[in-house]
Design an enzyme around this catalytic site. Structure first.
Site, PDB file in Angstrom:
ATOM      1  CB  SER A 196      -0.948  -0.042   1.199  1.00  0.00           C
ATOM      2  OG  SER A 196      -1.936   0.945   1.115  1.00  0.00           O
ATOM      3  CE  LYS A 229      -4.774  -2.129   0.827  1.00  0.00           C
ATOM      4  NZ  LYS A 229      -4.809  -0.669   0.666  1.00  0.00           N
ATOM      5  CD  GLN A 251      -8.219   0.042   0.814  1.00  0.00           C
ATOM      6  OE1 GLN A 251      -7.114   0.332   1.272  1.00  0.00           O
ATOM      7  NE2 GLN A 251      -8.367  -0.506  -0.377  1.00  0.00           N
TER       8      GLN A 251
END
Length: 472
Positions: A298, A323, A327
């Protein structure tokens, strides 16, 4: 007269039926009160409430429905968090939390202290590595989860806590008393590594939390003041975190106005993310290397992609996790939160790395022993026994170079000979068994091995690359 009475009775009967029908309809409405604007959801809710043999309260059913909706997205990063889970999630990225300050691992259902934090309540009370926590405030931990234990150790600042631990090195139980305090959670650490007359600043980022950007600036400015020649950024095992923290860090490494990533919304619209800082980037001239592995994910990958595509740093290690989504967490009226993927992020070259990861420029696999987790198993085992504890010992002994044929947890003759030889070389009591003292010695062996920088092949390759460039 007779006919009029009959009509009267019929009329009264019809009225009575109407009243009953109205009452039953009203009762039915109450009983089948809608919980949503979706008929199928309401029907399912009422059927579960009325027919299910395993009953649950309304809150649990509704939370299950929300969790199911998140799972229907088939996105492992979109999920429903209960009020308790949301609190724990927020705390994991917070700059501080109230507790006792100890790293705890669960091994074979036992809660083992990895290490107390320096100057923490746990450290001051005398908690030691490899202590097994057996009771908290008199309550036994049998059947508890690690999450349960964290809740038991948490509480209001200044409140007291009593802990009972089993100290296998002394073969006795010890009762400790401590008070909960505010524990500062640092996500950035740094040091200077001297080699061949050069000073290399090593900065490790464990997670991109609320204050990571500020910690990064404090640590790296101190390194610059010490006159470092090169910078090694270590994000191995970093699971990600806040994107704004990445932006702060990148802005110290790249010139203002440089693109470090793109955000893409569900409609495919791209938004360019550029570096911006009120102060001049103070690290942009220092040679840099970034270390990553398969658990770098991420936000860690946003940083790696920014440095790689802008040709600012060499990426050393392994392919990252992969990733490529961002979010957002939305609070719900029940106290829980819904975390859903709302954007894709792309590298400056507009590459989506989801499920692919970022390739390392210099691929370096770590030593087997260096990748092993430190565990704290207990028990006594001999030839003929079988178990995960034996498998753990076999894997370590094999990585240390002992002649181990089986690594499946069966204690055979070869394992016995290796155990006997290890005990002799480690100056342990001479016998052919695996016991608590043996396990403690193995765990310490791994910890000591991982603490020595010369055993970290990826770090050594990163430093060698920097030194080679500085010598040119």
């Amino acid at each position: 007269m007779r006919k009029s009475r009959i009509f009267l009775y019929v009329f009264l009967f019809i009225i009575l039926l109407g009243v009953v029908y109205f009452w039953m309809g009203k009762s039915s409405t109450k009983q089948h009160e809608a919980i949503s604007n979706n008929q199928v959801i309401d029907e399912a809710f009422q059927l579960i409430k009325q027919e299910a043999v395993f009953s649950k309260n309304d809150k649990q059913i509704v939370e299950g429905a929300i969790r199911g909706m998140a799972q229907a997205l088939e996105d492992p990063h979109s999920t429903y968090l209960t009020e308790e889970e949301a609190t724990a999630h927020d705390a994991s990225l917070a700059e501080e939390r109230v507790g006792i300050g100890a790293e705890i691992a669960i091994s074979d259902g036992k809660f083992i202290v990895v290490a107390p934090l320096k100057d923490s309540p746990a450290s001051k009370a005398g908690l030691k590595p490899q202590d097994e926590i057996v009771r908290v405030n008199g309550e036994r931990l049998n059947g508890k989860t690690l999450s349960d234990l964290v809740k038991m150790l948490s509480g209001e600042k200044g409140t007291s806590l009593k802990m009972t631990v089993y100290r296998s090195s002394e073969e006795r139980h010890v009762e400790l008393h401590m008070k909960r305090e505010t524990i500062a959670m640092h996500s950035v650490s740094s040091e200077v590594y001297e080699v061949d007359g050069y000073s290399i600043g090593i900065v490790a980022i464990s997670i991109f939390g609320e204050k990571t950007g500020e910690e990064w600036k404090t640590q790296t400015k101190a390194l610059v003041d010490r006159g470092i020649d090169g910078l090694l950024i270590d994000v191995r095992g970093n699971p990600g975190g806040y994107l704004f923290s990445v932006s702060t860090i990148v802005s110290t490494l790249l010139e203002n106005g440089k693109t470090f990533a793109y955000m893409q919304d569900p409609n495919g619209v791209l938004e360019m993310l550029n570096t911006e800082s009120k102060e001049k980037p103070y690290l942009n001239k220092i040679p840099a290397v970034l270390l990553q592995n398969g658990n770098s994910a991420s936000a860690s990958e946003v940083l790696a992609g920014a440095l790689k595509d802008n040709k600012r740093a060499m990426i050393v290690g392994e392919t990252s996790y992969g990733k490529g989504t961002v979010q957002e967490t939305h609070p719900l009226s029940n106290g829980g939160k819904l975390k859903i993927s709302t954007h894709k992020w792309l590298t400056p070259k507009q590459e989506w790395i989801h499920h692919k990861g970022i390739q390392a420029d210099l691929k370096v696999e770590p030593n087997e022993l260096y990748t092993m987790d430190v565990k704290y198993p207990h028990g006594e085992f001999r030839v003929g026994d079988y178990g995960e504890e034996i498998k753990y010992a076999q894997n370590i002994l094999a990585a240390l170079g002992y002649n181990i044929v089986r690594r499946d947890g069966y204690f055979d003759e070869d394992t016995m000979k290796a155990v006997e030889k290890y005990r002799e070389e480690s100056k342990l009591e001479s016998n052919k068994e695996i016991d608590d003292v043996f396990f403690q010695s193995l765990s310490k062996k791994i910890s000591d091995y991982k603490d020595r920088k010369e055993n970290d092949k990826q770090l050594q390759m990163g430093i060698s690359y920097l030194i080679h460039g500085l010598k040119k």
